[in-house]
Write an enzyme that holds these catalytic residues in place. Structure first.
Site, PDB file in Angstrom:
ATOM      1  N   ARG A 188       0.882  -1.179   0.000  1.00 42.50           N
ATOM      2  CA  ARG A 188       0.000   0.000   0.000  1.00 42.50           C
ATOM      3  C   ARG A 188       0.910   1.217   0.000  1.00 42.50           C
ATOM      4  O   ARG A 188       1.710   1.400   0.919  1.00 42.50           O
ATOM      5  CB  ARG A 188      -0.897  -0.004   1.237  1.00 42.50           C
ATOM      6  CG  ARG A 188      -1.598   1.316   1.449  1.00 42.50           C
ATOM      7  CD  ARG A 188      -2.701   1.246   2.462  1.00 42.50           C
ATOM      8  NE  ARG A 188      -3.851   0.545   1.919  1.00 42.50           N
ATOM      9  CZ  ARG A 188      -5.068   0.559   2.466  1.00 42.50           C
ATOM     10  NH1 ARG A 188      -5.287   1.253   3.569  1.00 42.50           N
ATOM     11  NH2 ARG A 188      -6.068  -0.108   1.925  1.00 42.50           N
ATOM     12  N   HIS A 207      -7.386   0.674  -6.404  1.00 40.26           N
ATOM     13  CA  HIS A 207      -7.591  -0.194  -5.228  1.00 40.26           C
ATOM     14  C   HIS A 207      -8.260  -1.486  -5.721  1.00 40.26           C
ATOM     15  O   HIS A 207      -9.417  -1.764  -5.405  1.00 40.26           O
ATOM     16  CB  HIS A 207      -8.461   0.540  -4.203  1.00 40.26           C
ATOM     17  CG  HIS A 207      -8.420  -0.053  -2.824  1.00 40.26           C
ATOM     18  ND1 HIS A 207      -7.628  -1.135  -2.484  1.00 40.26           N
ATOM     19  CD2 HIS A 207      -9.088   0.290  -1.684  1.00 40.26           C
ATOM     20  CE1 HIS A 207      -7.808  -1.419  -1.214  1.00 40.26           C
ATOM     21  NE2 HIS A 207      -8.685  -0.578  -0.704  1.00 40.26           N
ATOM     22  N   GLN A 246     -10.134  -4.122  -3.426  1.00 37.25           N
ATOM     23  CA  GLN A 246     -11.432  -3.688  -2.917  1.00 37.25           C
ATOM     24  C   GLN A 246     -12.539  -3.959  -3.938  1.00 37.25           C
ATOM     25  O   GLN A 246     -13.614  -4.451  -3.590  1.00 37.25           O
ATOM     26  CB  GLN A 246     -11.395  -2.192  -2.571  1.00 37.25           C
ATOM     27  CG  GLN A 246     -12.678  -1.695  -1.956  1.00 37.25           C
ATOM     28  CD  GLN A 246     -12.939  -2.299  -0.589  1.00 37.25           C
ATOM     29  OE1 GLN A 246     -12.111  -2.230   0.300  1.00 37.25           O
ATOM     30  NE2 GLN A 246     -14.117  -2.908  -0.407  1.00 37.25           N
ATOM     31  N   ASP A 267     -17.270   6.953  -1.391  1.00 40.24           N
ATOM     32  CA  ASP A 267     -16.012   6.802  -0.652  1.00 40.24           C
ATOM     33  C   ASP A 267     -15.780   8.120   0.096  1.00 40.24           C
ATOM     34  O   ASP A 267     -16.484   9.111  -0.142  1.00 40.24           O
ATOM     35  CB  ASP A 267     -14.879   6.524  -1.671  1.00 40.24           C
ATOM     36  CG  ASP A 267     -13.555   6.144  -1.040  1.00 40.24           C
ATOM     37  OD1 ASP A 267     -13.498   5.966   0.194  1.00 40.24           O
ATOM     38  OD2 ASP A 267     -12.567   6.032  -1.786  1.00 40.24           O
ATOM     39  N   CYS A 274     -16.261   1.283   0.621  1.00 37.57           N
ATOM     40  CA  CYS A 274     -15.080   0.469   0.935  1.00 37.57           C
ATOM     41  C   CYS A 274     -14.669   0.578   2.397  1.00 37.57           C
ATOM     42  O   CYS A 274     -13.966  -0.284   2.905  1.00 37.57           O
ATOM     43  CB  CYS A 274     -13.920   0.850   0.021  1.00 37.57           C
ATOM     44  SG  CYS A 274     -13.356   2.560   0.218  1.00 37.57           S
ATOM     45  N   ARG A 288     -13.217  -8.980   1.634  1.00 36.44           N
ATOM     46  CA  ARG A 288     -11.825  -8.665   1.298  1.00 36.44           C
ATOM     47  C   ARG A 288     -10.945  -9.888   1.580  1.00 36.44           C
ATOM     48  O   ARG A 288     -10.079 -10.251   0.783  1.00 36.44           O
ATOM     49  CB  ARG A 288     -11.326  -7.477   2.138  1.00 36.44           C
ATOM     50  CG  ARG A 288     -11.855  -6.124   1.714  1.00 36.44           C
ATOM     51  CD  ARG A 288     -11.277  -5.657   0.387  1.00 36.44           C
ATOM     52  NE  ARG A 288      -9.827  -5.578   0.376  1.00 36.44           N
ATOM     53  CZ  ARG A 288      -9.121  -4.554   0.859  1.00 36.44           C
ATOM     54  NH1 ARG A 288      -9.733  -3.502   1.348  1.00 36.44           N
ATOM     55  NH2 ARG A 288      -7.785  -4.569   0.811  1.00 36.44           N
TER      56      ARG A 288
HETATM   57  N1  NVA Z   1     -10.030   6.397  -1.377  1.00 37.34           N
HETATM   58  C1  NVA Z   1      -9.659   6.005  -0.034  1.00 37.34           C
HETATM   59  C2  NVA Z   1      -9.870   4.546   0.150  1.00 37.34           C
HETATM   60  C3  NVA Z   1      -9.535   4.023   1.521  1.00 37.34           C
HETATM   61  C4  NVA Z   1      -9.683   2.540   1.634  1.00 37.34           C
HETATM   62  C5  NVA Z   1      -8.205   6.373   0.223  1.00 37.34           C
HETATM   63  O1  NVA Z   1      -7.386   6.217  -0.693  1.00 37.34           O
HETATM   64  O2  NVA Z   1      -7.890   6.833   1.312  1.00 37.34           O
HETATM   65  N1   CP Z   2     -11.143  -0.469   2.472  1.00 33.13           N
HETATM   66  C1   CP Z   2      -9.873  -0.497   2.905  1.00 33.13           C
HETATM   67  O1   CP Z   2      -8.932  -0.704   2.140  1.00 33.13           O
HETATM   68  O2   CP Z   2      -9.742  -0.277   4.232  1.00 33.13           O
HETATM   69  P1   CP Z   2      -8.390  -0.043   5.053  1.00 33.13           P
HETATM   70  O3   CP Z   2      -7.875   1.323   4.654  1.00 33.13           O
HETATM   71  O4   CP Z   2      -8.797  -0.112   6.488  1.00 33.13           O
HETATM   72  O5   CP Z   2      -7.409  -1.105   4.678  1.00 33.13           O
END
Ligand code: NVA
Ligand code: CP
Length: 321
Positions: free
Chosen positions: A109, A136, A139, A235, A275, A303
């Site tokens: 990540r 992502h 997800q 989101d 998500c 997930r």
């Molecule tokens: N769009 C959000 C998703 C978090 C799972 C982010 O990137 O923070």
């Molecule tokens: N939806 C998701 O990826 O959640 P986290 O940021 O908690 O991993």
């Protein structure tokens, strides 16, 4: 990777796999989830190690990958920017060369997709995108499986991903990593995304990595995007890495809150997904996310099941074929 195994695959974007590979993955997910629910031990990755690299925070991604890998008999190494040399400017290419000599699969990540791509280019083992600024994919994998469980066909004859064809997904909010990934999925699986974003936060088809703009339609008013939708999803207004824009975004996104009125113009059997993490009263009302059309808890749980199927596929190839 065992000698003789076919070409190594990474999962860096949704479009890295084909429709028939998704059909296979959803079938495996169903079987892996069934075993988990029945307390049936399934440990095909007993000699394998997953390295998880987090340069951004996480709850679901961390727990789902870590629990999933242990359930499959494997082990996990957890690294963050703060507790590894990644935070002290060791080149990502060197980190990839070293880490991938010691583990069997890597989940990352991070911020720019380019960083993930550079890691993958220097990795000896499969690399999975656990979220970047642009995408992502894990997800959306979970979201599609959740849709199939609730509204699709997961019967004994197999998983019918064809039922996604012609469906409408309403995206209300930021033109972000989740939105981009929905567009890639729509292009591969034949559904349409109705996108409504505030001005200045639109989708960029070049960043989304789609071949044509035929997989989505843009609506100025989020109510219009939701009209007749099979699935309504949103989101956070401010994604990780964009915190400096928080106040400006709060103003710009004020009308992009999924509420009961928006759900009322969607199809009567429409589902709501998010998500997570969610901010009740910002991108969604408590009434919707905690209401009967919401499937967010199944979505979060799935997930783990889809990622177990994904790791199995990337490490062992197709099972029983
Ligand atoms: N769009 C959000 C998703 C978090 C799972 C982010 O990137 O923070
Ligand atoms: N939806 C998701 O990826 O959640 P986290 O940021 O908690 O991993």
């Amino acid at each position: 990777m065992k000698p003789g195994m076919s070409l190594m695959k990474h999962y860096l974007q949704f479009k890295d796999l084909r429709a028939e590979e998704y059909a296979y993955l959803f079938e495996r997910t169903r079987e892996i989830k069934r075993r988990f629910k029945n307390y049936e031990k399934y440990t095909p990755l007993s000699d394998r190690t997953l390295a998880m690299i987090f340069e951004k925070a996480s709850t679901r991604t961390r727990v789902s990958f870590e629990a999933g890998m242990y359930q499959m008999g494997g082990s996990v190494v957890h690294l963050t920017t703060g507790d590894s040399q990644l935070g002290r400017a060791e080149p990502i290419e060197d980190s990839a060369r070293v880490i991938s000599r010691m583990v069997d699969i890597v989940m990352i990540r991070t911020y720019e997709q380019d960083k993930l791509e550079r890691f993958a280019a220097h990795s000896r083992v499969p690399v999975i995108n656990g979220l970047t600024n642009e995408f992502h994919p894990c997800q959306i994998l979970a979201d599609l499986f959740t849709y199939l469980e609730h509204r699709g066909s997961l019967g004994p004859a197999g998983v019918d991903i064809g039922c996604l064809r012609g469906k409408t997904v309403a995206w209300v909010g930021d033109g972000n990593n989740m939105a981009n990934t929905w567009l890639q999925a729509a292009e591969i699986l034949g559904f349409t995304v109705h996108v409504s974003t505030p001005s200045g936060y639109e989708i960029d088809p070049a960043v989304a990595g789609i071949r044509s703009t035929g997989c989505y339609k843009v609506f100025a008013d989020p109510m219009d995007a939701c009209r007749g939708a099979d699935l309504v999803t949103t989101d956070v207004w401010t994604s990780m890495g964009f915190e400096a824009e928080n106040e400006a975004r709060k103003q710009a996104f004020a009308d992009w809150c999924v509420d009961a009125e928006m759900m009322a113009v969607a199809r009567p059997d429409a589902l709501f997904m998010h998500c997570l993490p969610a901010h009740r009263g910002e991108e969604v009302t408590a009434e919707v996310i905690d209401g009967p059309q919401s499937v967010v808890w199944d979505e979060a749980e799935n997930r783990m099941h889809v990622q177990k199927a994904l790791m199995e596929y990337l490490l062992l190839g197709r099972i029983g074929r």
